[in-house]
Design a protein around this motif. Structure first.
Motif, mmCIF file in Angstrom:
data_model
loop_
_atom_site.group_PDB
_atom_site.id
_atom_site.type_symbol
_atom_site.label_atom_id
_atom_site.label_comp_id
_atom_site.label_asym_id
_atom_site.label_seq_id
_atom_site.Cartn_x
_atom_site.Cartn_y
_atom_site.Cartn_z
ATOM 1 N N SER A 1 13.702 45.546 -12.354
ATOM 2 C CA SER A 1 12.920 46.150 -11.259
ATOM 3 C C SER A 1 11.597 45.433 -11.027
ATOM 4 O O SER A 1 10.660 46.000 -10.467
ATOM 5 N N THR B 1 10.883 54.375 -20.933
ATOM 6 C CA THR B 1 10.848 53.369 -19.870
ATOM 7 C C THR B 1 10.112 53.890 -18.639
ATOM 8 O O THR B 1 9.300 53.178 -18.036
ATOM 9 N N TRP C 1 12.283 41.085 -19.979
ATOM 10 C CA TRP C 1 13.450 40.529 -19.296
ATOM 11 C C TRP C 1 13.568 39.027 -19.483
ATOM 12 O O TRP C 1 14.674 38.461 -19.453
ATOM 13 N N SER D 1 20.102 45.741 -18.027
ATOM 14 C CA SER D 1 19.409 47.026 -17.971
ATOM 15 C C SER D 1 19.202 47.587 -19.373
ATOM 16 O O SER D 1 18.137 48.132 -19.692
ATOM 17 N N ARG E 1 15.104 56.262 -21.993
ATOM 18 C CA ARG E 1 14.880 56.379 -20.559
ATOM 19 C C ARG E 1 13.500 56.959 -20.267
ATOM 20 O O ARG E 1 12.769 56.468 -19.398
ATOM 21 N N ALA F 1 17.444 43.606 -12.366
ATOM 22 C CA ALA F 1 17.731 44.587 -13.413
ATOM 23 C C ALA F 1 16.450 45.171 -13.987
ATOM 24 O O ALA F 1 16.399 46.361 -14.348
ATOM 25 N N MET G 1 24.731 43.305 -15.240
ATOM 26 C CA MET G 1 23.754 44.324 -14.875
ATOM 27 C C MET G 1 23.576 45.349 -15.981
ATOM 28 O O MET G 1 22.457 45.765 -16.297
ATOM 29 N N LYS H 1 15.541 48.299 -20.329
ATOM 30 C CA LYS H 1 15.170 49.699 -20.106
ATOM 31 C C LYS H 1 15.634 50.658 -21.209
ATOM 32 O O LYS H 1 15.223 51.820 -21.212
ATOM 33 N N ARG I 1 15.679 53.166 -11.523
ATOM 34 C CA ARG I 1 17.119 52.935 -11.563
ATOM 35 C C ARG I 1 17.439 52.381 -12.949
ATOM 36 O O ARG I 1 17.089 51.251 -13.280
ATOM 37 N N ILE I 2 18.063 53.209 -13.775
ATOM 38 C CA ILE I 2 18.353 52.852 -15.166
ATOM 39 C C ILE I 2 19.830 53.106 -15.429
ATOM 40 O O ILE I 2 20.297 54.235 -15.308
ATOM 41 N N PHE I 3 20.558 52.072 -15.789
ATOM 42 C CA PHE I 3 21.980 52.237 -16.058
ATOM 43 C C PHE I 3 22.197 53.003 -17.360
ATOM 44 O O PHE I 3 21.600 52.659 -18.388
#
Length: 489
Positions: free
Chosen positions: A386, A465, A358, A348, A462, A384, A344, A352, A396-398
């Motif tokens: 989305s 993205t 992806w 990500s 981020r 991952a 994950m 991202k 949701r961004i790791f």
């Protein structure tokens, strides 16, 4: 035999033995798959070892394994004709290419007057066995899982077949055949390239016996890559050296017993249900192989050109400048395995942080992972990115640094796979560029020489993205705020 390389609890073999007076067992080393693989692909060695054990088991039971090397669309009808059989049995496969192959085999067998029967074996529930109240397939996991748990019964998890049924196993008229070597099929896998996991039914049983005492703590340990938390059974489940019924039965029973073991068992069973969810998605939406599950996200403009290609290559080789990401990528390159949490994190990061499509990452994992499974790999990457079956929105961004600090706090995993950072203190290990120059000097880490500087700044990436996804965001997401989800966990 295909994705069911075992005699124990094999639904297809059990049905054939219960239906027929004599049963021949065959396996085809499929050239339509193998020809595209590197000559040292460790998965081929694992399959070869597992098929070899299967051949020995059948021999000891009074039967034999017929092994062919070629295109199964031609080999199976030819073998069926030469043996003058009345029916061919196979476990149902759900990948689009496999569905096309099976249709071709079915037509060829029909022309010969031979029946073709496919049997459910890879999953507990398949295709349209679990639907919404409106009779539609689920598109979000949590309600699917609730329905799965509500519907499952002991009979669904019960093993198939009895040892006594093997009296119907048959040996071909010409006698037992020689088992082909890897070299005869054009493969040469060194000991260094082989999987460290034991192969075959015996290997799967060994790993399950090791995991069962640890299952109670699975929910507590599964996210830490330096801890022995997972079962390590995914490659065995992928090639069917153990049945999903065996695993689900153990987890479901422990979950129902509750107590100390209940939470760990429930979490592990949830992972098995995720696998079935993605099989269901692939069956009902085969277009996800090439496109986003959420069509709007096919409009995203991904990074491209020489800079993006260089970023992608750095990601593949574990040179992004983010230690946890780099350690994970070096793990997959060296061993063919990657911890689930890190799948994950790395996915990500590619999508991202680097802004790369992806599908490029999905294709890389498909080549590198020992346990590669199209449905799970595609589902995981779309989750991952989305673009897939996820109730949470695109933001949701790791954060690769906070993930590192949380799940590898002492840096044990990082130090194993990124040894050039081993002398850094724990606090500086997760983001070396933030360490003061003297700390890096003491640890013999010069950014750009001993270890790369970060290819991107996470906070900047981020924002880029969020802007990239905002162009095509869903109405549901537009009504939510960043604080409504764990947006940067």
């Amino acid at each position: 035999m295909r994705r069911d390389l075992r005699c124990t609890d094999n639904a297809t073999l059990a049905q054939a033995l219960a239906t027929c007076d004599a049963v021949y067992v065959a396996f085809v080393f499929d050239t339509t798959i193998l020809d595209a693989l590197p000559r040292d692909d460790r998965r081929v060695a694992f399959i070869h070892d597992s098929v070899g054990e299967l051949a020995t088991t059948l021999d000891e039971a009074g039967g034999a394994l017929l092994v062919r090397h070629g295109d199964p669309a031609a080999e199976i009808p030819s073998l069926a004709k030469s043996l003058d059989v009345q029916a061919v049995f196979a476990g149902r496969d759900y990948e689009p290419a496999a569905v096309t192959r099976d249709r071709s085999v079915a037509r060829a067998l029909e022309d010969l007057g031979i029946a073709f029967e496919v049997v459910k074996d890879q999953v507990i529930f398949e295709a349209s066995e679990i639907l919404t109240a409106q009779g539609e397939p689920y598109s979000v996991f949590t309600p699917y899982q609730r329905a799965w748990l509500k519907q499952v019964r002991p009979v669904d998890l019960a093993p198939h077949g009895r040892q006594a049924d093997r009296r119907h196993l048959a040996v071909p008229p010409g006698g037992k055949e020689r088992f082909p070597s890897l070299a005869s099929m054009g493969f040469e896998i060194s000991d260094a390239r082989r999987m460290t996991l034991p192969a075959g039914e015996s290997g799967a049983r060994q790993l399950l016996d090791d995991f069962l005492p640890r299952m109670a703590h699975y929910h507590e340990r599964r996210d830490y890559p330096a801890v022995r938390g997972p079962s390590y059974l995914s490659v065995h489940l992928r090639f069917g050296t153990i049945s999903v019924r065996t695993l689900a039965r153990e987890a479901h029973a422990a979950m129902l017993r509750g107590g100390e073991a209940g939470s760990g068992a429930q979490t592990w069973l949830s992972e098995l249900i995720w696998r079935e969810f993605y099989f269901m998605i692939l069956h009902h939406h085969p277009g996800v192989v090439a496109r986003a599950f959420k069509p709007a996200y096919d409009a995203i403009e991904w990074a491209s050109g020489k800079a993006a290609d260089a970023d992608f290559q750095a990601w593949c080789e574990g040179r992004t400048g983010y230690p946890l990401v780099d350690a994970a990528m070096r793990q997959i390159n060296q061993t063919g395995y990657m911890h689930n949490r890190l799948r994950m994190v790395t996915a990500s990061f590619l999508v991202k942080d680097l802004g790369i499509d992806w599908r490029r990452g999905e294709a890389y994992f498909a080549r590198a992972l020992n346990d590669f499974d199209l449905a799970a790999n595609n589902g995981g990457w779309q989750w991952a990115a989305s673009t897939g079956c996820d109730a949470q929105p695109y933001f949701r961004i790791f954060n690769p640094v906070t993930q590192s600090e949380k799940f590898d706090p002492q840096g044990r995993f990082i130090r194993k796979y990124v040894p050039e950072l081993a002398k850094l203190p724990d606090k500086a290990l997760h983001a070396p560029w933030r360490a003061d120059p003297q700390t890096r000097l003491d640890a013999q880490v010069e950014l750009g020489r001993d270890y790369p500087a970060p290819r991107v700044a996470h906070d900047v990436a981020r924002k880029e993205t969020l802007a990239r996804y905002a162009v095509v965001k869903s109405p549901a997401a537009s009504n939510m705020r960043d604080e409504d989800v764990n947006a940067d966990g």
